[in-house]
Design a protein around this motif. Sequence first.
Motif, PDB file in Angstrom:
ATOM      1  N   GLY A 295      31.007  34.110  40.488  1.00  0.00           N
ATOM      2  CA  GLY A 295      31.101  34.431  39.072  1.00  0.00           C
ATOM      3  C   GLY A 295      31.874  35.694  38.790  1.00  0.00           C
ATOM      4  O   GLY A 295      32.371  36.372  39.686  1.00  0.00           O
ATOM      5  N   ILE A 296      31.966  36.021  37.497  1.00  0.00           N
ATOM      6  CA  ILE A 296      32.790  37.150  37.082  1.00  0.00           C
ATOM      7  C   ILE A 296      32.136  38.488  37.389  1.00  0.00           C
ATOM      8  O   ILE A 296      32.829  39.460  37.694  1.00  0.00           O
ATOM      9  CB  ILE A 296      33.193  37.037  35.600  1.00  0.00           C
ATOM     10  N   ALA A 297      30.815  38.577  37.320  1.00  0.00           N
ATOM     11  CA  ALA A 297      30.162  39.840  37.677  1.00  0.00           C
ATOM     12  C   ALA A 297      30.346  40.127  39.161  1.00  0.00           C
ATOM     13  O   ALA A 297      30.580  41.276  39.561  1.00  0.00           O
ATOM     14  CB  ALA A 297      28.678  39.791  37.327  1.00  0.00           C
ATOM     15  N   GLU A 298      30.271  39.089  39.966  1.00  0.00           N
ATOM     16  CA  GLU A 298      30.466  39.244  41.413  1.00  0.00           C
ATOM     17  C   GLU A 298      31.871  39.765  41.697  1.00  0.00           C
ATOM     18  O   GLU A 298      32.070  40.662  42.519  1.00  0.00           O
ATOM     19  CB  GLU A 298      30.238  37.900  42.099  1.00  0.00           C
ATOM     20  N   LEU A 299      32.850  39.197  41.007  1.00  0.00           N
ATOM     21  CA  LEU A 299      34.230  39.638  41.199  1.00  0.00           C
ATOM     22  C   LEU A 299      34.408  41.098  40.802  1.00  0.00           C
ATOM     23  O   LEU A 299      35.087  41.859  41.487  1.00  0.00           O
ATOM     24  CB  LEU A 299      35.179  38.746  40.399  1.00  0.00           C
ATOM     25  N   LYS A 300      33.781  41.502  39.703  1.00  0.00           N
ATOM     26  CA  LYS A 300      33.910  42.892  39.265  1.00  0.00           C
ATOM     27  C   LYS A 300      33.290  43.849  40.279  1.00  0.00           C
ATOM     28  O   LYS A 300      33.860  44.907  40.573  1.00  0.00           O
ATOM     29  CB  LYS A 300      33.268  43.080  37.892  1.00  0.00           C
ATOM     30  N   TRP A 301      32.155  43.502  40.830  1.00  0.00           N
ATOM     31  CA  TRP A 301      31.533  44.349  41.861  1.00  0.00           C
ATOM     32  C   TRP A 301      32.479  44.519  43.055  1.00  0.00           C
ATOM     33  O   TRP A 301      32.634  45.616  43.597  1.00  0.00           O
ATOM     34  CB  TRP A 301      30.213  43.744  42.334  1.00  0.00           C
ATOM     35  N   VAL A 302      33.097  43.427  43.488  1.00  0.00           N
ATOM     36  CA  VAL A 302      34.012  43.482  44.626  1.00  0.00           C
ATOM     37  C   VAL A 302      35.238  44.334  44.295  1.00  0.00           C
ATOM     38  O   VAL A 302      35.701  45.133  45.117  1.00  0.00           O
ATOM     39  CB  VAL A 302      34.414  42.061  45.057  1.00  0.00           C
ATOM     40  N   ALA A 303      35.762  44.190  43.083  1.00  0.00           N
ATOM     41  CA  ALA A 303      36.935  44.968  42.680  1.00  0.00           C
ATOM     42  C   ALA A 303      36.646  46.466  42.701  1.00  0.00           C
ATOM     43  O   ALA A 303      37.488  47.262  43.136  1.00  0.00           O
ATOM     44  CB  ALA A 303      37.386  44.538  41.290  1.00  0.00           C
ATOM     45  N   GLU A 304      35.484  46.862  42.224  1.00  0.00           N
ATOM     46  CA  GLU A 304      35.124  48.280  42.214  1.00  0.00           C
ATOM     47  C   GLU A 304      34.993  48.814  43.637  1.00  0.00           C
ATOM     48  O   GLU A 304      35.419  49.938  43.943  1.00  0.00           O
ATOM     49  CB  GLU A 304      33.816  48.485  41.440  1.00  0.00           C
ATOM     50  N   HIS A 305      34.400  48.023  44.516  1.00  0.00           N
ATOM     51  CA  HIS A 305      34.240  48.447  45.909  1.00  0.00           C
ATOM     52  C   HIS A 305      35.605  48.559  46.585  1.00  0.00           C
ATOM     53  O   HIS A 305      35.861  49.515  47.336  1.00  0.00           O
ATOM     54  CB  HIS A 305      33.348  47.446  46.649  1.00  0.00           C
ATOM     55  N   ALA A 306      36.488  47.600  46.301  1.00  0.00           N
ATOM     56  CA  ALA A 306      37.841  47.645  46.861  1.00  0.00           C
ATOM     57  C   ALA A 306      38.602  48.865  46.348  1.00  0.00           C
ATOM     58  O   ALA A 306      39.342  49.508  47.104  1.00  0.00           O
ATOM     59  CB  ALA A 306      38.587  46.362  46.515  1.00  0.00           C
ATOM     60  N   TYR A 307      38.428  49.182  45.086  1.00  0.00           N
ATOM     61  CA  TYR A 307      39.091  50.347  44.494  1.00  0.00           C
ATOM     62  C   TYR A 307      38.738  51.624  45.252  1.00  0.00           C
ATOM     63  O   TYR A 307      39.601  52.472  45.511  1.00  0.00           O
ATOM     64  CB  TYR A 307      38.683  50.467  43.029  1.00  0.00           C
ATOM     65  N   MET A 308      37.484  51.777  45.650  1.00  0.00           N
ATOM     66  CA  MET A 308      37.047  52.972  46.371  1.00  0.00           C
ATOM     67  C   MET A 308      37.655  53.055  47.772  1.00  0.00           C
ATOM     68  O   MET A 308      37.624  54.106  48.394  1.00  0.00           O
ATOM     69  CB  MET A 308      35.519  53.023  46.456  1.00  0.00           C
ATOM     70  N   HIS A 309      38.205  51.930  48.252  1.00  0.00           N
ATOM     71  CA  HIS A 309      38.819  51.903  49.582  1.00  0.00           C
ATOM     72  C   HIS A 309      40.329  51.693  49.509  1.00  0.00           C
ATOM     73  O   HIS A 309      40.956  51.332  50.509  1.00  0.00           O
ATOM     74  CB  HIS A 309      38.165  50.805  50.429  1.00  0.00           C
ATOM     75  N   SER A 310      40.914  51.902  48.320  1.00  0.00           N
ATOM     76  CA  SER A 310      42.373  51.804  48.123  1.00  0.00           C
ATOM     77  C   SER A 310      42.933  50.439  48.489  1.00  0.00           C
ATOM     78  O   SER A 310      44.051  50.328  49.002  1.00  0.00           O
ATOM     79  CB  SER A 310      43.095  52.899  48.914  1.00  0.00           C
ATOM     80  N   ILE A 311      42.170  49.388  48.206  1.00  0.00           N
ATOM     81  CA  ILE A 311      42.612  48.018  48.440  1.00  0.00           C
ATOM     82  C   ILE A 311      42.924  47.378  47.091  1.00  0.00           C
ATOM     83  O   ILE A 311      42.152  47.501  46.138  1.00  0.00           O
ATOM     84  CB  ILE A 311      41.538  47.214  49.196  1.00  0.00           C
ATOM     85  N   LEU A 312      44.064  46.703  46.999  1.00  0.00           N
ATOM     86  CA  LEU A 312      44.520  46.123  45.747  1.00  0.00           C
ATOM     87  C   LEU A 312      43.774  44.828  45.426  1.00  0.00           C
ATOM     88  O   LEU A 312      43.240  44.162  46.312  1.00  0.00           O
ATOM     89  CB  LEU A 312      46.022  45.861  45.796  1.00  0.00           C
ATOM     90  N   MET A 313      43.789  44.472  44.142  1.00  0.00           N
ATOM     91  CA  MET A 313      43.028  43.331  43.642  1.00  0.00           C
ATOM     92  C   MET A 313      43.961  42.384  42.898  1.00  0.00           C
ATOM     93  O   MET A 313      44.612  42.766  41.921  1.00  0.00           O
ATOM     94  CB  MET A 313      41.945  43.851  42.689  1.00  0.00           C
ATOM     95  N   ALA A 314      44.039  41.127  43.362  1.00  0.00           N
ATOM     96  CA  ALA A 314      44.883  40.115  42.715  1.00  0.00           C
ATOM     97  C   ALA A 314      44.127  38.791  42.728  1.00  0.00           C
ATOM     98  O   ALA A 314      44.324  37.956  43.615  1.00  0.00           O
ATOM     99  CB  ALA A 314      46.227  39.981  43.427  1.00  0.00           C
ATOM    100  N   PRO A 315      43.251  38.559  41.758  1.00  0.00           N
ATOM    101  CA  PRO A 315      42.378  37.379  41.786  1.00  0.00           C
ATOM    102  C   PRO A 315      43.129  36.051  41.817  1.00  0.00           C
ATOM    103  O   PRO A 315      44.156  35.874  41.155  1.00  0.00           O
ATOM    104  CB  PRO A 315      41.564  37.519  40.503  1.00  0.00           C
ATOM    105  N   HIS A 316      42.571  35.126  42.577  1.00  0.00           N
ATOM    106  CA  HIS A 316      43.068  33.758  42.669  1.00  0.00           C
ATOM    107  C   HIS A 316      42.614  32.985  41.432  1.00  0.00           C
ATOM    108  O   HIS A 316      41.652  33.355  40.783  1.00  0.00           O
ATOM    109  CB  HIS A 316      42.504  33.126  43.949  1.00  0.00           C
ATOM    110  N   GLY A 317      43.304  31.863  41.118  1.00  0.00           N
ATOM    111  CA  GLY A 317      42.861  31.080  39.971  1.00  0.00           C
ATOM    112  C   GLY A 317      43.714  29.865  39.676  1.00  0.00           C
ATOM    113  O   GLY A 317      43.607  29.290  38.603  1.00  0.00           O
ATOM    114  N   THR A 318      44.509  29.421  40.617  1.00  0.00           N
ATOM    115  CA  THR A 318      45.589  28.476  40.326  1.00  0.00           C
ATOM    116  C   THR A 318      45.139  27.189  39.651  1.00  0.00           C
ATOM    117  O   THR A 318      45.828  26.675  38.778  1.00  0.00           O
ATOM    118  CB  THR A 318      46.386  28.149  41.607  1.00  0.00           C
ATOM    119  N   ALA A 319      43.990  26.624  40.015  1.00  0.00           N
ATOM    120  CA  ALA A 319      43.560  25.328  39.468  1.00  0.00           C
ATOM    121  C   ALA A 319      42.333  25.445  38.573  1.00  0.00           C
ATOM    122  O   ALA A 319      41.658  24.450  38.304  1.00  0.00           O
ATOM    123  CB  ALA A 319      43.267  24.358  40.622  1.00  0.00           C
TER     124      ALA A 319
END
Length: 399
Positions: A295-319
Amino acid sequence: MKITDLRCAVIGKHPIVRIVTDEGLHGLGEVEFTKTYLKPFVLHFREALIGEDPTDVERVMLKIRQRGSFKPYGAAVSAIEHALWDIAGKAAGVPVYKLLGGKVRDKVRVYNGSIRRKRAGDRPEDYAADVKWMMEQPQNFFMVKQGISFHSNMKDSIEGFHYGVTQKKAGYHGAMDQGVISERGFNHMLDCVIAMKEVLGDKVSLALDCGPGWMLPDAIKFARAVEKYNLMWLEDMLTGDYVPWVNPQAYRELTTSTSTPIHTGEQIYLRHNFKELIETQAVRVIGPDPADIGGIAELKWVAEHAYMHSILMAPHGTANGLLGLGALINVCATLPANYVAFEYPSASDPWWEDLVIGLPAQIVRDSMVDLLEAPGLGLDIDAEAARKYLGEEDAGFFD
């Protein structure tokens, strides 16, 4: 407010989730059109949800979150979560992004991984013609993504492409070939990259969807060979798509061997399975899908954690379809500065644009989409227009 029913109908090829409440509000969620078979997985949760308050999104999710898994089986849980947020936003009278902490951007950047035509073939000139066509589309995308290697037909069409076993007519989306790539196959991929970059130049960026299926030595060699072409990323070389594991140690060796950014994550379910990938900085870019991660809350949690480790975020969604577009826009409006863009989704059939209420006349302008300001996820289905696409067993879906 209480949930009175959980329904699921396959419209076109998309399983659509509809949560109904005793106060007349409903919420919608959408599953990728490659997963028509997940309808019974969604309905499995019906009894667990009835009687719950849908605006207590996290409380409801605690009942069902552990029942999902890596792609494709996290999609049922994810679509339900989207529908819960849709109701919560409608009940509060605000877009979902307001409930996720509010927006940090007024428009959301997207890239093209789904608006495409059938390529004439797998030769370098075919790839060049394809990206030229993409460049000419009215959305003016800043970046396009192309499938190569095990994520393309070249693994079959190029004679002697690799030394592994080749599946024939596997019968389902996501069947994985794997093996050591031949010198001929390796050189063919490089020629395709060169041909695409000659067309794109530095006007439109290029990312490659590569697998999974590579052996680590081949992945290292290729990532180094394309360094001078300044690709946005190489995606899912070692694991990814429908592979139900992560393998951070191998990814870290690949990442530290090259300046080409390495990307993975579309198949991963829950923040827990991103933990080692992020904390060991095993990749430079992650691409969770809000319709698979939980879900979207799960994705936001992951994005924030990635941000703290200088990892970029580009969500998938093609279909993910047009309702899935609403979920992507709302969550990506709230993400931190590591956000690059999400993969603009397409629907199973062109008539979907006639069914969805709330879409702007031109969705993408100069690679940007506007926020959806209607309460909830911002989009709905025209029930009367959609009824003709319902099967007999789903006749009461909109009642």
